[in-house]
Design a protein around this motif. Sequence first.
Motif, PDB file in Angstrom:
ATOM      1  N   TYR A  48      54.162  15.600  37.355  1.00 34.73           N
ATOM      2  CA  TYR A  48      53.593  14.631  36.417  1.00 34.73           C
ATOM      3  C   TYR A  48      52.280  15.158  35.828  1.00 34.73           C
ATOM      4  CZ  TYR A  48      52.958  10.193  34.133  1.00 34.73           C
ATOM      5  OH  TYR A  48      52.821   9.219  33.172  1.00 34.73           O
ATOM      6  N   ALA A  49      51.415  15.690  36.691  1.00 40.49           N
ATOM      7  CA  ALA A  49      50.148  16.265  36.208  1.00 40.49           C
ATOM      8  C   ALA A  49      50.422  17.413  35.243  1.00 40.49           C
ATOM      9  CB  ALA A  49      49.295  16.742  37.380  1.00 40.49           C
ATOM     10  N   ALA A  50      51.447  18.209  35.541  1.00 43.09           N
ATOM     11  CA  ALA A  50      51.796  19.327  34.663  1.00 43.09           C
ATOM     12  C   ALA A  50      52.256  18.815  33.293  1.00 43.09           C
ATOM     13  CB  ALA A  50      52.873  20.190  35.312  1.00 43.09           C
ATOM     14  N   ALA A  51      53.006  17.714  33.278  1.00 42.93           N
ATOM     15  CA  ALA A  51      53.457  17.129  32.012  1.00 42.93           C
ATOM     16  C   ALA A  51      52.257  16.632  31.201  1.00 42.93           C
ATOM     17  CB  ALA A  51      54.441  15.988  32.269  1.00 42.93           C
ATOM     18  N   GLU A  52      51.308  15.982  31.866  1.00 45.38           N
ATOM     19  CA  GLU A  52      50.102  15.513  31.165  1.00 45.38           C
ATOM     20  C   GLU A  52      49.296  16.697  30.631  1.00 45.38           C
ATOM     21  OE1 GLU A  52      48.607  11.393  32.962  1.00 45.38           O
ATOM     22  OE2 GLU A  52      48.564  13.021  34.427  1.00 45.38           O
ATOM     23  N   ALA A  53      49.171  17.741  31.435  1.00 40.26           N
ATOM     24  CA  ALA A  53      48.432  18.929  30.991  1.00 40.26           C
ATOM     25  C   ALA A  53      49.143  19.584  29.809  1.00 40.26           C
ATOM     26  CB  ALA A  53      48.297  19.920  32.151  1.00 40.26           C
ATOM     27  N   ALA A  54      50.482  19.610  29.835  1.00 37.81           N
ATOM     28  CA  ALA A  54      51.240  20.190  28.722  1.00 37.81           C
ATOM     29  C   ALA A  54      51.017  19.383  27.447  1.00 37.81           C
ATOM     30  CB  ALA A  54      52.727  20.246  29.066  1.00 37.81           C
ATOM     31  N   GLU A  55      50.991  18.069  27.563  1.00 38.28           N
ATOM     32  CA  GLU A  55      50.735  17.234  26.378  1.00 38.28           C
ATOM     33  C   GLU A  55      49.359  17.547  25.791  1.00 38.28           C
ATOM     34  OE1 GLU A  55      52.468  14.786  24.428  1.00 38.28           O
ATOM     35  OE2 GLU A  55      54.003  16.025  25.378  1.00 38.28           O
ATOM     36  N   GLU A  56      48.376  17.764  26.652  1.00 37.61           N
ATOM     37  CA  GLU A  56      47.044  18.132  26.148  1.00 37.61           C
ATOM     38  C   GLU A  56      47.083  19.510  25.509  1.00 37.61           C
ATOM     39  OE1 GLU A  56      43.167  18.078  24.946  1.00 37.61           O
ATOM     40  OE2 GLU A  56      44.442  16.387  25.566  1.00 37.61           O
ATOM     41  N   ALA A  57      47.851  20.416  26.080  1.00 38.38           N
ATOM     42  CA  ALA A  57      47.991  21.753  25.492  1.00 38.38           C
ATOM     43  C   ALA A  57      48.615  21.655  24.094  1.00 38.38           C
ATOM     44  CB  ALA A  57      48.832  22.654  26.400  1.00 38.38           C
ATOM     45  N   PHE A  58      49.625  20.790  23.934  1.00 40.13           N
ATOM     46  CA  PHE A  58      50.211  20.584  22.607  1.00 40.13           C
ATOM     47  C   PHE A  58      49.171  19.982  21.660  1.00 40.13           C
ATOM     48  CE2 PHE A  58      54.400  21.090  24.640  1.00 40.13           C
ATOM     49  CZ  PHE A  58      55.032  21.880  23.684  1.00 40.13           C
ATOM     50  N   ALA A  59      48.360  19.053  22.165  1.00 43.12           N
ATOM     51  CA  ALA A  59      47.309  18.444  21.340  1.00 43.12           C
ATOM     52  C   ALA A  59      46.294  19.491  20.874  1.00 43.12           C
ATOM     53  CB  ALA A  59      46.606  17.324  22.114  1.00 43.12           C
ATOM     54  N   GLN A  60      46.110  20.520  21.699  1.00 44.20           N
ATOM     55  CA  GLN A  60      45.186  21.598  21.343  1.00 44.20           C
ATOM     56  C   GLN A  60      45.883  22.736  20.597  1.00 44.20           C
ATOM     57  OE1 GLN A  60      42.458  22.986  24.412  1.00 44.20           O
ATOM     58  NE2 GLN A  60      42.524  20.993  25.458  1.00 44.20           N
ATOM     59  N   THR A 120      49.556   9.637  29.440  1.00 46.81           N
ATOM     60  CA  THR A 120      50.479   8.935  30.334  1.00 46.81           C
ATOM     61  C   THR A 120      51.589   8.238  29.555  1.00 46.81           C
ATOM     62  OG1 THR A 120      48.757   8.639  31.995  1.00 46.81           O
ATOM     63  CG2 THR A 120      50.636   7.149  32.122  1.00 46.81           C
ATOM     64  N   LEU A 121      51.229   7.565  28.460  1.00 47.78           N
ATOM     65  CA  LEU A 121      52.242   6.856  27.674  1.00 47.78           C
ATOM     66  C   LEU A 121      53.313   7.792  27.137  1.00 47.78           C
ATOM     67  CD1 LEU A 121      50.253   4.167  25.646  1.00 47.78           C
ATOM     68  CD2 LEU A 121      52.015   3.777  27.373  1.00 47.78           C
ATOM     69  N   ALA A 122      52.913   8.964  26.668  1.00 52.01           N
ATOM     70  CA  ALA A 122      53.879   9.931  26.131  1.00 52.01           C
ATOM     71  C   ALA A 122      54.830  10.415  27.223  1.00 52.01           C
ATOM     72  CB  ALA A 122      53.150  11.115  25.494  1.00 52.01           C
ATOM     73  N   VAL A 123      54.276  10.736  28.388  1.00 51.13           N
ATOM     74  CA  VAL A 123      55.106  11.225  29.497  1.00 51.13           C
ATOM     75  C   VAL A 123      56.032  10.113  29.990  1.00 51.13           C
ATOM     76  CG1 VAL A 123      55.093  12.177  31.844  1.00 51.13           C
ATOM     77  CG2 VAL A 123      53.408  12.971  30.160  1.00 51.13           C
ATOM     78  N   ASP A 124      55.482   8.903  30.148  1.00 52.73           N
ATOM     79  CA  ASP A 124      56.297   7.774  30.606  1.00 52.73           C
ATOM     80  C   ASP A 124      57.395   7.434  29.603  1.00 52.73           C
ATOM     81  OD1 ASP A 124      54.769   7.607  32.895  1.00 52.73           O
ATOM     82  OD2 ASP A 124      53.697   5.776  32.294  1.00 52.73           O
ATOM     83  N   ALA A 125      57.071   7.509  28.308  1.00 57.33           N
ATOM     84  CA  ALA A 125      58.068   7.208  27.275  1.00 57.33           C
ATOM     85  C   ALA A 125      59.209   8.226  27.321  1.00 57.33           C
ATOM     86  CB  ALA A 125      57.420   7.189  25.894  1.00 57.33           C
ATOM     87  N   ASP A 126      58.873   9.505  27.475  1.00 59.12           N
ATOM     88  CA  ASP A 126      59.913  10.525  27.586  1.00 59.12           C
ATOM     89  C   ASP A 126      60.805  10.241  28.792  1.00 59.12           C
ATOM     90  OD1 ASP A 126      59.156  11.951  25.340  1.00 59.12           O
ATOM     91  OD2 ASP A 126      58.487  13.729  26.435  1.00 59.12           O
ATOM     92  N   GLN A 127      60.175   9.960  29.910  1.00 59.22           N
ATOM     93  CA  GLN A 127      60.936   9.733  31.138  1.00 59.22           C
ATOM     94  C   GLN A 127      61.854   8.513  30.990  1.00 59.22           C
ATOM     95  OE1 GLN A 127      58.595   9.365  34.768  1.00 59.22           O
ATOM     96  NE2 GLN A 127      60.009  10.811  35.695  1.00 59.22           N
ATOM     97  N   ALA A 128      61.335   7.444  30.406  1.00 58.84           N
ATOM     98  CA  ALA A 128      62.144   6.234  30.211  1.00 58.84           C
ATOM     99  C   ALA A 128      63.307   6.500  29.256  1.00 58.84           C
ATOM    100  CB  ALA A 128      61.273   5.096  29.688  1.00 58.84           C
TER     101      ALA A 128
END
Length: 164
Positions: free
Chosen positions: A54-66, A115-123
């Motif tokens: 989960y932490a890796a998914a959040e970090a990846a989302e930040e990497a995409f944001a950057q 968190t919302l992006a990761v949770d939305a993907d998972q759902a």
Amino acid sequence: MIEGSLPPLEFWCELQCPDCGTALDDVRALRERYGDALTVSLRHFPLEKHKHAYAAAEAAEEAFAQGRGWPFVEAVLGRVEELDRRGPELLLEVAREIGLDAEEVELAMIDGRHTLAVDADQAEGKAIGVKGTPTYLVRGRRLDGGQSQDGLRERIVALLEGPE
């Protein structure tokens, strides 16, 4: 190269999954074959059995944001066993190595901005029947690479190039 537009490819992935690292070879080959005609979307499906997913998914989302999402994903998937041992420490090390603002990556894992992006993907993944990773979605067809990746690239190509 195929002329015209191709349907998008969704790559349901978990960054602590060894099979996803292997699947990345197929994604690279597809990108090489189709270039900019193929849009590959990374979708997160962190599994409970991997404590740092989960932490890796959040970090990846930040990497995409950057603007460095795919380099981050590729680097982390290349070090899955190390992620298992080192957790967020490795994620921050990778962030620094590829030129991300590691402080922002760390904050993103703490403040939950993705968190919302990761949770939305998972759902969404659960809703369409994703049970494990890697899984691909092309033209509404789900291809499960968690059982076996044999022949998957060829099946993806057939869906990409075939009639709608």
